[in-house]
Design a protein around this motif. Sequence first.
Motif, mmCIF file in Angstrom:
data_model
loop_
_atom_site.group_PDB
_atom_site.id
_atom_site.type_symbol
_atom_site.label_atom_id
_atom_site.label_comp_id
_atom_site.label_asym_id
_atom_site.label_seq_id
_atom_site.Cartn_x
_atom_site.Cartn_y
_atom_site.Cartn_z
ATOM 1 N N ARG A 217 142.092 30.903 82.840
ATOM 2 C CA ARG A 217 142.537 30.646 81.466
ATOM 3 C C ARG A 217 141.471 29.878 80.678
ATOM 4 O O ARG A 217 141.182 30.213 79.527
ATOM 5 C CB ARG A 217 143.851 29.861 81.482
ATOM 6 C CG ARG A 217 145.051 30.663 81.965
ATOM 7 C CD ARG A 217 146.343 29.904 81.730
ATOM 8 N NE ARG A 217 146.411 28.691 82.532
ATOM 9 C CZ ARG A 217 147.017 28.603 83.719
ATOM 10 N NH1 ARG A 217 147.603 29.672 84.245
ATOM 11 N NH2 ARG A 217 147.057 27.462 84.375
ATOM 12 N N PHE A 218 140.891 28.873 81.299
ATOM 13 C CA PHE A 218 139.912 28.041 80.602
ATOM 14 C C PHE A 218 138.633 28.839 80.322
ATOM 15 O O PHE A 218 138.017 28.691 79.262
ATOM 16 C CB PHE A 218 139.607 26.802 81.446
ATOM 17 C CG PHE A 218 138.852 25.735 80.723
ATOM 18 C CD1 PHE A 218 139.407 25.070 79.634
ATOM 19 C CD2 PHE A 218 137.582 25.357 81.129
ATOM 20 C CE1 PHE A 218 138.712 24.077 78.972
ATOM 21 C CE2 PHE A 218 136.871 24.368 80.478
ATOM 22 C CZ PHE A 218 137.445 23.721 79.390
ATOM 23 N N GLY A 219 138.251 29.699 81.261
ATOM 24 C CA GLY A 219 137.050 30.508 81.079
ATOM 25 C C GLY A 219 137.194 31.586 80.027
ATOM 26 O O GLY A 219 136.191 32.135 79.556
ATOM 27 N N ALA A 220 138.427 31.912 79.664
ATOM 28 C CA ALA A 220 138.659 32.959 78.666
ATOM 29 C C ALA A 220 138.643 32.432 77.231
ATOM 30 O O ALA A 220 138.852 33.197 76.285
ATOM 31 C CB ALA A 220 140.011 33.627 78.945
ATOM 32 N N ARG A 221 138.379 31.145 77.049
ATOM 33 C CA ARG A 221 138.332 30.595 75.690
ATOM 34 C C ARG A 221 137.274 31.316 74.858
ATOM 35 O O ARG A 221 136.230 31.696 75.363
ATOM 36 C CB ARG A 221 137.961 29.109 75.738
ATOM 37 C CG ARG A 221 139.002 28.198 76.347
ATOM 38 C CD ARG A 221 138.399 26.811 76.527
ATOM 39 N NE ARG A 221 137.185 26.881 77.371
ATOM 40 C CZ ARG A 221 136.190 26.011 77.311
ATOM 41 N NH1 ARG A 221 136.232 25.019 76.434
ATOM 42 N NH2 ARG A 221 135.147 26.140 78.100
ATOM 43 N N SER A 222 137.540 31.447 73.583
ATOM 44 C CA SER A 222 136.586 32.089 72.673
ATOM 45 C C SER A 222 136.499 31.268 71.396
ATOM 46 O O SER A 222 137.514 30.759 70.902
ATOM 47 C CB SER A 222 137.033 33.517 72.342
ATOM 48 O OG SER A 222 136.197 34.105 71.380
ATOM 49 N N GLY A 223 135.273 31.107 70.896
ATOM 50 C CA GLY A 223 135.080 30.463 69.607
ATOM 51 C C GLY A 223 135.057 28.956 69.620
ATOM 52 O O GLY A 223 134.939 28.342 68.545
ATOM 53 N N TRP A 224 135.142 28.361 70.770
ATOM 54 C CA TRP A 224 135.265 26.888 70.798
ATOM 55 C C TRP A 224 133.965 26.183 70.420
ATOM 56 O O TRP A 224 133.961 24.990 70.121
ATOM 57 C CB TRP A 224 135.760 26.421 72.164
ATOM 58 C CG TRP A 224 134.897 26.819 73.324
ATOM 59 C CD1 TRP A 224 134.910 28.007 73.974
ATOM 60 C CD2 TRP A 224 133.917 26.026 73.976
ATOM 61 N NE1 TRP A 224 133.993 28.014 74.997
ATOM 62 C CE2 TRP A 224 133.365 26.801 75.021
ATOM 63 C CE3 TRP A 224 133.446 24.731 73.797
ATOM 64 C CZ2 TRP A 224 132.374 26.338 75.873
ATOM 65 C CZ3 TRP A 224 132.451 24.258 74.641
ATOM 66 C CH2 TRP A 224 131.929 25.053 75.670
ATOM 67 N N ARG A 225 132.858 26.899 70.411
ATOM 68 C CA ARG A 225 131.586 26.295 69.988
ATOM 69 C C ARG A 225 131.257 26.591 68.529
ATOM 70 O O ARG A 225 130.248 26.129 68.006
ATOM 71 C CB ARG A 225 130.443 26.792 70.881
ATOM 72 C CG ARG A 225 130.448 26.181 72.268
ATOM 73 C CD ARG A 225 129.664 27.007 73.250
ATOM 74 N NE ARG A 225 130.357 28.261 73.553
ATOM 75 C CZ ARG A 225 130.216 28.931 74.697
ATOM 76 N NH1 ARG A 225 129.406 28.485 75.629
ATOM 77 N NH2 ARG A 225 130.867 30.049 74.898
ATOM 78 N N ASP A 226 132.099 27.386 67.867
ATOM 79 C CA ASP A 226 131.829 27.757 66.478
ATOM 80 C C ASP A 226 131.783 26.521 65.582
ATOM 81 O O ASP A 226 132.671 25.659 65.634
ATOM 82 C CB ASP A 226 132.919 28.698 65.943
ATOM 83 C CG ASP A 226 132.909 30.057 66.638
ATOM 84 O OD1 ASP A 226 131.988 30.288 67.438
ATOM 85 O OD2 ASP A 226 133.830 30.854 66.367
ATOM 86 N N GLY A 227 130.748 26.453 64.753
ATOM 87 C CA GLY A 227 130.698 25.408 63.743
ATOM 88 C C GLY A 227 130.321 24.024 64.231
ATOM 89 O O GLY A 227 130.402 23.067 63.446
ATOM 90 N N ILE A 228 129.909 23.874 65.488
ATOM 91 C CA ILE A 228 129.570 22.538 65.963
ATOM 92 C C ILE A 228 128.194 22.132 65.454
ATOM 93 O O ILE A 228 127.379 22.969 65.052
ATOM 94 C CB ILE A 228 129.615 22.448 67.503
ATOM 95 C CG1 ILE A 228 128.491 23.279 68.120
ATOM 96 C CG2 ILE A 228 130.973 22.878 68.027
ATOM 97 C CD1 ILE A 228 128.341 23.051 69.616
ATOM 98 N N ALA A 229 127.930 20.847 65.473
ATOM 99 C CA ALA A 229 126.657 20.320 64.990
ATOM 100 C C ALA A 229 125.510 20.825 65.863
ATOM 101 O O ALA A 229 125.635 20.912 67.089
ATOM 102 C CB ALA A 229 126.693 18.801 64.991
ATOM 103 N N ASP A 230 124.398 21.118 65.235
ATOM 104 C CA ASP A 230 123.230 21.590 65.979
ATOM 105 C C ASP A 230 122.790 20.577 67.034
ATOM 106 O O ASP A 230 122.268 20.956 68.084
ATOM 107 C CB ASP A 230 122.068 21.859 65.026
ATOM 108 C CG ASP A 230 122.287 23.093 64.166
ATOM 109 O OD1 ASP A 230 123.214 23.871 64.470
ATOM 110 O OD2 ASP A 230 121.535 23.263 63.189
ATOM 111 N N ALA A 231 123.010 19.300 66.777
ATOM 112 C CA ALA A 231 122.578 18.257 67.704
ATOM 113 C C ALA A 231 123.279 18.341 69.055
ATOM 114 O O ALA A 231 122.772 17.828 70.057
ATOM 115 C CB ALA A 231 122.803 16.878 67.085
ATOM 116 N N LEU A 232 124.435 19.013 69.084
ATOM 117 C CA LEU A 232 125.182 19.128 70.336
ATOM 118 C C LEU A 232 124.763 20.329 71.185
ATOM 119 O O LEU A 232 125.082 20.395 72.372
ATOM 120 C CB LEU A 232 126.676 19.237 70.048
ATOM 121 C CG LEU A 232 127.373 17.998 69.493
ATOM 122 C CD1 LEU A 232 128.772 18.359 69.045
ATOM 123 C CD2 LEU A 232 127.415 16.889 70.541
#
Length: 254
Positions: A217-232
Motif C-alpha cells: 500500500r505504501f509503495g503504491a503512493r503517487s504524487g507525494w513528491r509533487d510541489g516540494i521545495a527543490d532543497a528537499l
Amino acid sequence: MIDRRLFIAGAAGLAATPLLAAPAPELRVFELRQYTLKGGTRAAFTRLFETQFVTSQDAVGCHVLAVFRDLDDPDRFVWMRGFADMPARKAALGAFYAGPVWQAHRNDANAMIVDSDNVLLLTRVAGALAPKTLGGKGVVRIAIHRLRDVDPAAFTAFFDARMRPAIRAAGGEMLAALTTETAANNFPRLPVREHDAAFLWIAHFPDEAHARAFDARFGARSGWRDGIADALLPALMQKPEVLRLVPTILIPNA
C-alpha cells in the motif's frame, strides 16, 4: 589501530528469553548497528550476546534496547542501544570495552564477524524508544533516508506533513523517528557513519503478512513528491534503505 570488530549483537531465530536489566535514564543518543556475520554463525552469536553482553553493558550505561533477526539476510543482524547523552556514551563505552566481560569474550565474538562498521549515531526527534516498544512480538520496519545535504529540520517538517499521514493511511503504526547526531563520534575506536546524514522512521506490525501488506500500500503512493521545495530533492533521489526485523531477545523495559 582501530579494532573494527569491537562489538556485536546477534539476531537468530531463537526463542525470546527474559533478561535482567537495570533501570535506564532518559536516553537521548542512540546507535543503530548493522553487522555482517560469517555464514552459519548467527545462532551462536546471538547466544553469546544474550548471555554475556546485555546486562554487562547495561551495568555501565550502554542500554541495549533491541536485538533483531534480519528477515532478508541470514548473515545480518541489527541491534540498538542508547545512552543518556554523548559524555555518558564515551564513559560507558570506555568502561565496557575495557571491562572484564568484553575482554573475556571478544575473541569468540570477533571470530564470527565479517564487518561491524555499519553504524549510525542518532538522536530522537519523535516517538519513544525502549525495549517495550522495539521488542516483543511482530515485525519492526526501519526506513533509512539518506539526507545528503538536506537540512534535517526541513526534512522532518516534510516528513510530518507528507509522509506521516501516508504511513498512517497505509496501516503503519509508527514508533519513532530519529536523525543523525551532529556531535562528533567521541569514541573513535568504534567507527560510525559520521558523514552519512540520515533520517529514520520506525514502524511496528503484528506479523510479516501485515508488514508486506503495508509495503504494497505504501509503495503504491503517487504524487507525494509533487510541489516540494527543490532543497528537499537530494534526500529523495534514492529510495530509502528498508530493514525488516524480528526481535529475538526479550529485554525488560526499564
